[in-house]
Design a protein around this motif. Structure first.
Motif, PDB file in Angstrom:
ATOM      1  N   MET A   1       0.830  -1.184   0.000  1.00  0.00           N
ATOM      2  CA  MET A   1       0.000   0.000   0.000  1.00  0.00           C
ATOM      3  C   MET A   1       0.875   1.248   0.000  1.00  0.00           C
ATOM      4  SD  MET A   1      -3.142   0.921   2.503  1.00  0.00           S
ATOM      5  CE  MET A   1      -2.246   1.838   3.727  1.00  0.00           C
TER       6      MET A   1
ATOM      7  N   VAL B   1       2.388   1.861  -3.368  1.00  0.00           N
ATOM      8  CA  VAL B   1       1.442   2.436  -4.320  1.00  0.00           C
ATOM      9  C   VAL B   1       1.232   3.911  -4.036  1.00  0.00           C
ATOM     10  CG1 VAL B   1      -0.923   2.345  -5.151  1.00  0.00           C
ATOM     11  CG2 VAL B   1       0.316   0.234  -4.711  1.00  0.00           C
ATOM     12  N   ILE B   2       1.147   4.256  -2.752  1.00  0.00           N
ATOM     13  CA  ILE B   2       0.946   5.664  -2.395  1.00  0.00           C
ATOM     14  C   ILE B   2       2.139   6.496  -2.833  1.00  0.00           C
ATOM     15  CG2 ILE B   2       0.735   7.286  -0.461  1.00  0.00           C
ATOM     16  CD1 ILE B   2      -0.875   5.118   0.983  1.00  0.00           C
TER      17      ILE B   2
ATOM     18  N   PHE C   1       2.079   6.911  -6.498  1.00  0.00           N
ATOM     19  CA  PHE C   1       1.038   7.838  -6.924  1.00  0.00           C
ATOM     20  C   PHE C   1       1.440   9.279  -6.649  1.00  0.00           C
ATOM     21  CE2 PHE C   1      -3.105   9.927  -6.838  1.00  0.00           C
ATOM     22  CZ  PHE C   1      -3.627   9.441  -8.027  1.00  0.00           C
TER      23      PHE C   1
ATOM     24  N   ILE D   1       1.839  12.357  -9.298  1.00  0.00           N
ATOM     25  CA  ILE D   1       1.213  13.681  -9.137  1.00  0.00           C
ATOM     26  C   ILE D   1       2.279  14.768  -9.231  1.00  0.00           C
ATOM     27  CG2 ILE D   1      -0.022  15.195  -7.521  1.00  0.00           C
ATOM     28  CD1 ILE D   1      -1.871  13.140  -8.501  1.00  0.00           C
TER      29      ILE D   1
END
Lengths: 457, 327
Positions: free
Chosen positions: B12, B15-16, B19, B23
């Motif tokens: 997790m 993935v964060i 991401f 951005i």
């Protein structure tokens, strides 16, 4: 400046939600592997697995419709295998398997192996060019463990593609041994005895219109109707015999053949008989809106005495129900015309491979072996027709009875017909037609409609 | 590295981080585009800000739409062209009449009934003391999924024979009054109306929230002027409130119509589309995914798409009009 800050905040929040969604999806793919080794994994006798070879870090994915506790039980069978071969077996059980497996294959995202519950679906995947032939070892294992007939269901156009994995018995009637004993009823062994018993129950209990001899329910959401198709298939086996059954399933005779009409009418003599159904729930039409999970429960209240449903109904009894030959609930074999003939309706699952990697083939071979079948049956909850399975290993009396019936050399077994028919019929017009039939539609009209919907090619 | 690949929490986190990095890159490009000087500035900004959206639109909407249209002219496995055969089947198969009829009834009744109920409710509770509570009560069903609502209402509609103990709420009430129990989900054509009731139950709250906001936006000077002219409540509703919120009314009506045209979950959960309750979207799903006929399923999808176009066009035109009125 303030708006910019707020927008950045929103973007990060959105990003978090998105990331969470991503991990939630990938979790089931990555975290599903074979358990933590508490099933005696440490002291595994690896010589048993030596034939499968050793692999370093290879991963084999299995897609199936098996979920929750049943999935855990199945994954437990791979613990020793994984330890000794080095293959990581990743099982992924999903709802809507039938549609998802096709979508994944078409999307170029197929698993290594799939546990396919319908020969019709297997044939579709083979014809579309997705399923590859198994290794020599799988073929040998399958031939040793299963009868010719079971091998046929894994065969498409003369080529063997998928070995059977597990099997279940559909020709079961659930009843309450205690209620039978209280009323002095005997388990019937022929069709005539079954009808005589039904009439006896009507005479003894039918006065107030609540208690009836039979319970039934065919509601199952989008799959509503399938329990009724099973009933018809059982009747075709009894009324017309296995040869006609085969012709019917392969469309060598039309769906509305007079022999099928007679079989449907025989099912109707129970399902559409207002004196016989539907104990504790309502009249014959109420069968169509009663879910098959709840259908048999009035047996426990004494509102009905018999419910024709497969061996897996064992899981539906509420906690605390004594499921045993002398208990609150048990099953007997739905009798044939005489005590010697034993037409048996079955269902099962088949393991198809989407590639011919060595690791995939090793797992496929393991799953086709008698050792696997015994291991799985011992863990509990399922039955197998693999003749290497010792019925004594079964986890319950019902499953033991089912395995004995499956291995009975006198039994004439046939696979669930709707699973063999093209899906437009087997998962379509047959289900809808039977629901309309229960709802009161004319038998001939319904059969004509189903016949008309059979795909041309 | 093991932590990131094999631990769920690590995955997790990975993935964060990925991401956040994405951005950051996007923001950097946007910043660079913003700093661009010269002739291409307009195009650079357009590409940077519109490009990703356009790309997603192409991958997620335009390509699938074209592919569906293409598949609708082919056979079950998309191997041989069959011309218009799938379209002919879509309108002539035995269930077609019922599916079209029911979809029409749905699209006719649900928007009108939901909007009416929402509107009346919004006016009745407007400025009352318990407005917030009353609003949340009607809005609650909006938060329930269609499948969940279907299951809830299946219990409400549950049928047992007259001699039996009723477990469905409605039939318990009906038999308590001394009437015969009703087969709500089994007797056509009424069962379609009982399914529609579930959709109205869900959508009325949505209509109420939008319309209530619109009512509150009606300028008070108009209302006060009308009061001074001595209009009664009905005239106020007829001549002031409804014309003032007309744009919102149209948007609510068309939005619910579009949602209704796609109705699928409620019929599937409650009746499995049996007993003559079939609707177009459910039929499309059946053919594509249950019966494995991609050709017919795609043709049905195209037909639904064509039916939605006028509603969407009307909706967009109305929104554009609103904007031009507001200036």
């Amino acid at each position: 400046m303030r708006t910019t800050a707020r927008r950045t905040g929103a973007a990060v929040a959105g990003g978090l939600a998105f990331a969470l969604a991503l991990t939630a999806c990938s979790g089931s793919d990555l975290g599903g592997g074979g358990g933590d080794g508490d099933e005696g994994g440490g002291d595994a006798a690896c010589e048993d697995y030596a034939d499968y070879g050793t692999f370093e870090g290879d991963e084999v994915t299995i897609l199936s419709s098996i979920r929750e506790q049943e999935a855990d039980q199945m994954e437990d069978t791979f613990v020793d295998f994984e330890e000794c071969t080095g293959i990581d077996v990743v099982h992924n059980g999903i709802g809507e398997f039938e549609t998802q497996v096709v979508v994944q294959a078409e999307g170029g995202n197929a698993p290594n192996l799939a546990i396919i519950p319908q020969p019709g679906l297997l044939a579709r995947l083979v014809n579309d060019g997705y399923i590859v032939e198994p290794s020599e070892q799988t073929v040998t294992n399958a031939q040793e463990g299963w009868t010719e007939e079971w091998l046929n269901y894994g065969t498409v156009d003369g080529t063997f593609y998928a070995a059977p994995l597990m099997a279940s018995v559909k020709s079961f009637v659930w009843y309450s041994p205690t209620a039978f004993a209280e009323n002095g009823y005997e388990v019937p062994t022929t069709w005539d005895e079954l009808i005589a018993l039904s009439d006896q129950i009507v005479a003894d209990h039918g006065a107030d219109g609540v208690v009836k001899p039979w319970c039934a329910g065919i509601e199952s959401g989008g799959a509503t109707g399938w329990p009724a198709t099973d009933f018809i298939e059982d009747m075709v086996l009894r009324e017309a015999g296995p040869e006609v059954y085969d012709q019917w399933v392969t469309h060598e005779i039309p769906f509305n053949d007079p022999q099928i009409y007679a079989a449907t009418e025989r099912a109707g003599s129970i399902l559409r008989n207002e004196d016989y159904v539907n104990g504790g729930i309502g009249d014959s039409r109420s069968i169509a809106t009663t879910s098959f999970n709840d259908g048999g429960l009035p047996i426990l209240d004494g509102n009905c005495f018999m419910y024709r449903m497969a061996s897996f109904y064992e899981a539906q009894w509420p906690e605390g129900t004594d499921v045993s030959p002398e208990g609150d609930a048990f099953a007997f074999y739905l009798p044939g015309d005489d005590a010697d003939s034993k037409p048996l309706l079955t269902a099962g699952e088949f393991v198809g491979a989407f590639d011919d990697n060595e690791a995939t083939q090793a797992v496929q071979a393991f799953m086709s072996s008698g050792e696997w079948a015994n291991l799985r049956v011992t863990i509990g909850g399922v039955t197998s027709a693999n003749n290497a399975v010792d019925p004594a290993n079964a986890s319950s009396d019902v499953l033991r009875l089912a395995i004995e019936l499956l291995q009975d050399p006198d039994a004439v077994t046939r696979f669930d017909g709707s699973d063999l028919m093209p899906s437009a019929v087997g998962a379509g017009s047959f289900w809808t037609g039977m629901t309309e039939w229960i709802d009161g539609a004319d038998t001939q009209t319904v059969l004509d409609q189903i016949e008309a919907s059979w795909p041309a090619s | 590295m093991d932590f990131f690949l094999n631990d769920k929490f690590g995955q997790m986190l990975l993935v964060i981080i990925a991401f956040a990095a994405l951005i950051a890159v996007l923001l950097a490009i946007a910043w660079a585009a913003d700093k661009w000087v010269g002739k291409g500035r307009r195009w650079a900004a357009l590409a940077v800000f519109g490009g990703p959206a356009l790309l997603l639109l192409v991958v997620g909407l335009i390509y699938p739409a074209i592919r569906t249209f293409y598949m609708s002219f082919y056979d079950a496995g998309t191997n041989n062209a069959v011309g218009l055969q799938n379209y002919i089947f879509t309108v002539t198969n035995t269930g077609a009449v019922i599916a079209f009829r029911n979809t029409f009834i749905w699209v006719f009744l649900v928007p009108i009934a939901s909007t009416l109920i929402g509107l009346i409710y919004a006016i009745l509770i407007d400025r009352s003391r318990l407005e917030k509570l009353a609003k949340s009560l009607l809005f609650l069903p909006v938060a329930i999924s269609f499948v969940g609502a279907g299951i809830i209402w299946k219990f409400v509609y549950e049928y047992r024979g007259a001699a039996q103990e009723q477990i469905g709420l409605l039939n318990a009430f009906i038999t308590w009054l001394g009437f015969e129990p009703v087969r709500f989900l089994q007797d056509a054509p009424w069962n379609t109306l009982f399914l529609i009731a579930v959709m109205i139950w869900i959508q009325a709250g949505f209509a109420m929230v939008i319309l209530s906001a619109a009512i509150k936006a009606v300028p008070t000077d108009i209302i006060e002027a009308a009061r001074l002219d001595g209009v009664n409540s009905w005239e106020m509703f007829r001549n002031i409130t409804v014309p003032s919120i007309r744009p919102s009314l149209v948007v609510v009506l068309t939005t619910i119509s579009i949602a209704t045209l796609k109705i699928f979950d409620i019929t599937r959960t409650m009746t499995g589309a049996r007993f003559d309750t079939q609707v177009l979207a459910n039929q499309m799903y059946d053919y594509s995914f249950v019966f494995g006929d991609n050709g017919v399923g795609s043709a049905m999808a195209v037909v639904i798409f064509i039916l939605v176009i006028p509603l969407v066009a009307f909706n967009i035109r109305q929104m554009a009009k609103n904007r031009s009125v507001r200036g």
